[in-house]
Design an enzyme around this catalytic site. Structure first.
Site, PDB file in Angstrom:
ATOM      1  N   GLY A  94       0.825  -1.194   0.000  1.00  0.00           N
ATOM      2  CA  GLY A  94       0.000   0.000   0.000  1.00  0.00           C
ATOM      3  C   GLY A  94       0.860   1.244   0.000  1.00  0.00           C
ATOM      4  O   GLY A  94       2.085   1.197   0.064  1.00  0.00           O
ATOM      5  N   GLY A  95       0.208   2.392  -0.099  1.00  0.00           N
ATOM      6  CA  GLY A  95       0.901   3.666  -0.003  1.00  0.00           C
ATOM      7  C   GLY A  95       1.351   4.206  -1.341  1.00  0.00           C
ATOM      8  O   GLY A  95       1.084   3.645  -2.403  1.00  0.00           O
ATOM      9  N   ILE A  97       4.703   6.886  -2.946  1.00  0.00           N
ATOM     10  CA  ILE A  97       6.112   6.748  -3.315  1.00  0.00           C
ATOM     11  C   ILE A  97       7.012   7.011  -2.112  1.00  0.00           C
ATOM     12  O   ILE A  97       6.694   7.842  -1.249  1.00  0.00           O
ATOM     13  CB  ILE A  97       6.473   7.711  -4.468  1.00  0.00           C
ATOM     14  CG1 ILE A  97       7.833   7.359  -5.082  1.00  0.00           C
ATOM     15  CG2 ILE A  97       6.438   9.175  -4.009  1.00  0.00           C
ATOM     16  CD1 ILE A  97       8.095   8.066  -6.401  1.00  0.00           C
ATOM     17  N   THR A  98       8.107   6.279  -2.037  1.00  0.00           N
ATOM     18  CA  THR A  98       9.124   6.555  -1.035  1.00  0.00           C
ATOM     19  C   THR A  98      10.495   6.243  -1.629  1.00  0.00           C
ATOM     20  O   THR A  98      10.607   5.747  -2.744  1.00  0.00           O
ATOM     21  CB  THR A  98       8.890   5.768   0.262  1.00  0.00           C
ATOM     22  OG1 THR A  98       9.708   6.328   1.302  1.00  0.00           O
ATOM     23  CG2 THR A  98       9.232   4.297   0.112  1.00  0.00           C
ATOM     24  N   TYR A  99      11.523   6.557  -0.860  1.00  0.00           N
ATOM     25  CA  TYR A  99      12.909   6.361  -1.294  1.00  0.00           C
ATOM     26  C   TYR A  99      13.615   5.456  -0.304  1.00  0.00           C
ATOM     27  O   TYR A  99      13.426   5.575   0.913  1.00  0.00           O
ATOM     28  CB  TYR A  99      13.631   7.706  -1.372  1.00  0.00           C
ATOM     29  CG  TYR A  99      15.132   7.586  -1.551  1.00  0.00           C
ATOM     30  CD1 TYR A  99      15.680   7.203  -2.773  1.00  0.00           C
ATOM     31  CD2 TYR A  99      16.005   7.838  -0.488  1.00  0.00           C
ATOM     32  CE1 TYR A  99      17.053   7.066  -2.936  1.00  0.00           C
ATOM     33  CE2 TYR A  99      17.376   7.710  -0.643  1.00  0.00           C
ATOM     34  CZ  TYR A  99      17.889   7.326  -1.872  1.00  0.00           C
ATOM     35  OH  TYR A  99      19.246   7.189  -2.028  1.00  0.00           O
ATOM     36  N   LEU A 166       6.208   3.205   6.818  1.00  0.00           N
ATOM     37  CA  LEU A 166       5.712   1.839   6.902  1.00  0.00           C
ATOM     38  C   LEU A 166       4.832   1.521   5.708  1.00  0.00           C
ATOM     39  O   LEU A 166       4.159   2.403   5.182  1.00  0.00           O
ATOM     40  CB  LEU A 166       4.883   1.630   8.174  1.00  0.00           C
ATOM     41  CG  LEU A 166       5.543   1.855   9.528  1.00  0.00           C
ATOM     42  CD1 LEU A 166       5.322   3.283   9.997  1.00  0.00           C
ATOM     43  CD2 LEU A 166       4.967   0.893  10.549  1.00  0.00           C
ATOM     44  N   GLY A 167       4.829   0.265   5.314  1.00  0.00           N
ATOM     45  CA  GLY A 167       3.930  -0.191   4.257  1.00  0.00           C
ATOM     46  C   GLY A 167       3.867  -1.702   4.256  1.00  0.00           C
ATOM     47  O   GLY A 167       4.896  -2.365   4.398  1.00  0.00           O
ATOM     48  N   CYS A 196       5.595   9.660   0.364  1.00  0.00           N
ATOM     49  CA  CYS A 196       4.351   8.968   0.712  1.00  0.00           C
ATOM     50  C   CYS A 196       3.117   9.739   0.257  1.00  0.00           C
ATOM     51  O   CYS A 196       2.031   9.594   0.816  1.00  0.00           O
ATOM     52  CB  CYS A 196       4.307   8.675   2.208  1.00  0.00           C
ATOM     53  SG  CYS A 196       5.677   7.625   2.753  1.00  0.00           S
TER      54      CYS A 196
END
EC number: 2.3.1.181
Length: 248
Positions: A94-95, A97-99, A166-167, A196
């Site tokens: 879920g969620g 975009i992140t790095y 978190l995801g 996120c």
């Protein structure tokens, strides 16, 4: 890797039949070293697909080379530059975009929620508490924030900045993906995204907060807190934490 009621991707599972209490085997911790994101992603899915009722739960501690990951329902528009030079991987968590990159601890939680009698929300709470407790061990106060999943700096110049994400994916009652905690990173890649999915959200690491923490020490502390919250303090005390961090 954000997580919220809408950032947890799951497949429906039947409610477990009531039965006598069964002892849950303790979590096995595996240090996978510096590993390409796609390698971890493929391994998580393979592990989950191959699980049986007797498969022991695992936590994987990983450090990734630079990579952006976009959640299953993520909007590519949250990547703000056309060619960052950093690969983008679409994933099934879920969620948004992140790095991920060097100097960040990534912990993947491969858990049988039904065997542990955990709801997804309870698991998320246990993960969040482990991160908050880990940061507290380094005299850093952190909090959850309603409507903006993750762990945030509680006070000071960087109040409200995000330090952990978190995801999760839930498949057949079992979790994979997990959390990331920023220790000492090059934070510039976060400027090329809406972390996120939140435009203008500041992202920090422990070094930004003037904590000269050793990656290995933080990883061991995080592992202990995760296991304590999942299996109890005695299990955490008995768990080997021979993690070795490498920049190779």
């Amino acid at each position: 890797m954000s997580v919220s009621p809408v950032a947890i991707v799951s497949t429906p599972v039947a409610a477990p039949e009531s039965s006598a209490a069964v002892a849950v085997p303790p979590v096995v911790v595996r240090w996978r070293g510096v590993e390409p994101y796609e390698t971890s992603f493929d391994a998580m899915r393979a592990f989950t697909d191959a699980r049986t009722a007797d498969t022991v739960d695992e936590i994987w501690i990983v450090e990734h080379p630079p990579v952006y990951t976009l959640g299953q329902a993520g909007d590519p528009a949250h990547l703000l530059v056309g060619d960052s030079g950093i690969p983008l991987v679409k994933v099934d968590r879920g969620g948004q975009i992140t790095y991920h990159g060097p100097g960040q601890i990534v912990a993947y939680l491969l858990l049988d929620l039904r065997r542990r009698k955990l709801t997804v929300r309870t698991l998320v709470t246990k993960i969040e508490e482990a991160v908050i407790e880990t940061l507290a061990a380094y005299n850093l106060a952190s909090v959850r924030k309603a409507g903006a999943p993750g762990i945030y700096v509680a006070s000071g110049v960087h109040e409200g900045a995000k330090i952990a994400a978190l995801g999760l994916k839930i498949r057949n009652g079992c979790s994979y993906h997990g959390l990331s905690l920023n220790v000492k990173m090059d934070l510039r890649p976060f400027l090329a995204i809406n972390p996120c999915g939140y435009a203008g959200l500041e992202t920090v690491d422990m070094a930004s907060l003037e904590v000269a923490a050793d990656w290995n020490d933080v990883a061991r502390t995080l592992v202990r807190r995760l296991i304590a919250n999942l299996d109890g303090e005695s299990a955490a005390a008995d768990t080997p934490h021979a993690l070795e961090h490498s920049n190779d």
